[in-house]
Enzyme design. Structure first.
Site, PDB file in Angstrom:
ATOM      1  N   ASP A 122       0.844  -1.073   0.048  1.00  0.00           N
ATOM      2  CA  ASP A 122       0.000  -0.003  -0.062  1.00  0.00           C
ATOM      3  C   ASP A 122       0.879   1.177  -0.033  1.00  0.00           C
ATOM      4  OD1 ASP A 122      -2.398  -1.459   0.018  1.00  0.00           O
ATOM      5  OD2 ASP A 122      -2.237  -1.677   2.327  1.00  0.00           O
ATOM      6  N   ASP A 147      -6.882  -1.373  -4.503  1.00  0.00           N
ATOM      7  CA  ASP A 147      -7.904  -1.168  -3.482  1.00  0.00           C
ATOM      8  C   ASP A 147      -9.069  -0.033  -4.213  1.00  0.00           C
ATOM      9  OD1 ASP A 147      -7.027  -2.855  -1.574  1.00  0.00           O
ATOM     10  OD2 ASP A 147      -5.571  -0.977  -0.805  1.00  0.00           O
TER      11      ASP A 147
END
Length: 169
Positions: A122, A147
């Site tokens: 991330d 995401d």
């Protein structure tokens, strides 16, 4: 367009584009940042390198390792189910767009990152002062392109359902 005659390839192409963008950005992060490194971009956005071995918001991140293969298995099942749904509903544009976005995100996070690294990479870090009471230090949990695809897909699924219900009235 009739569901049986609409091509499925544009939807699979969109999913592939999301996977490509997701993996390209993750490679750039892995090559240029050490774990925990951060670059200030604006007053509300940073680029960071974070590893998430859990699910959304790091759920089950400290579960001991079994979650890696569990989420990979869920990704395989989700991929098969979504492709089946795309074949059955490929003429429904908004619905198929939503499924393609979710498919690309699921492949990027669960079928590539988890088996390859054991975690999801991330790097988008948004933060606002008003979030400080909701999230630690006002930072929304870091996320990635996959995401974002899943989130956009979920929003579009909800919108598609609302529109379907309204048309049925």
């Amino acid at each position: 367009m009739d569901n049986d005659r609409a091509p499925i390839w544009p939807w699979l192409g969109l999913a592939a584009l999301i996977v490509l963008l997701d993996q390209l950005t993750k490679v750039l992060i892995l090559l240029n940042y050490e774990l925990g490194d951060s670059t200030y971009v604006t007053g509300f956005f940073n680029i960071v390198r974070v590893h998430n071995s859990g699910a959304a918001f790091s759920f089950l991140a400290s579960a001991g390792g079994w979650q890696r293969w569990f989420f990979t298995g869920i990704g395989v099942v989700a991929t098969v189910f979504i492709v089946w749904m795309l074949r059955a509903h490929r003429g429904q544009r908004l619905f198929s767009f939503a499924l393609a976005c979710i498919l690309g995100g699921a492949i990027g996070n669960n079928l590539i990152d988890r088996p390859l690294h054991g975690y999801v990479v991330d790097f988008f870090d948004f933060h606002w002062a008003f979030l400080s009471g909701i999230f630690h230090g006002g930072h929304f949990p870091a996320f990635n392109v996959a995401d974002a695809g899943i989130t956009i897909g979920a929003i579009c699924l909800i919108l598609d359902e609302i529109l379907r219900i309204r048309r049925a009235r």
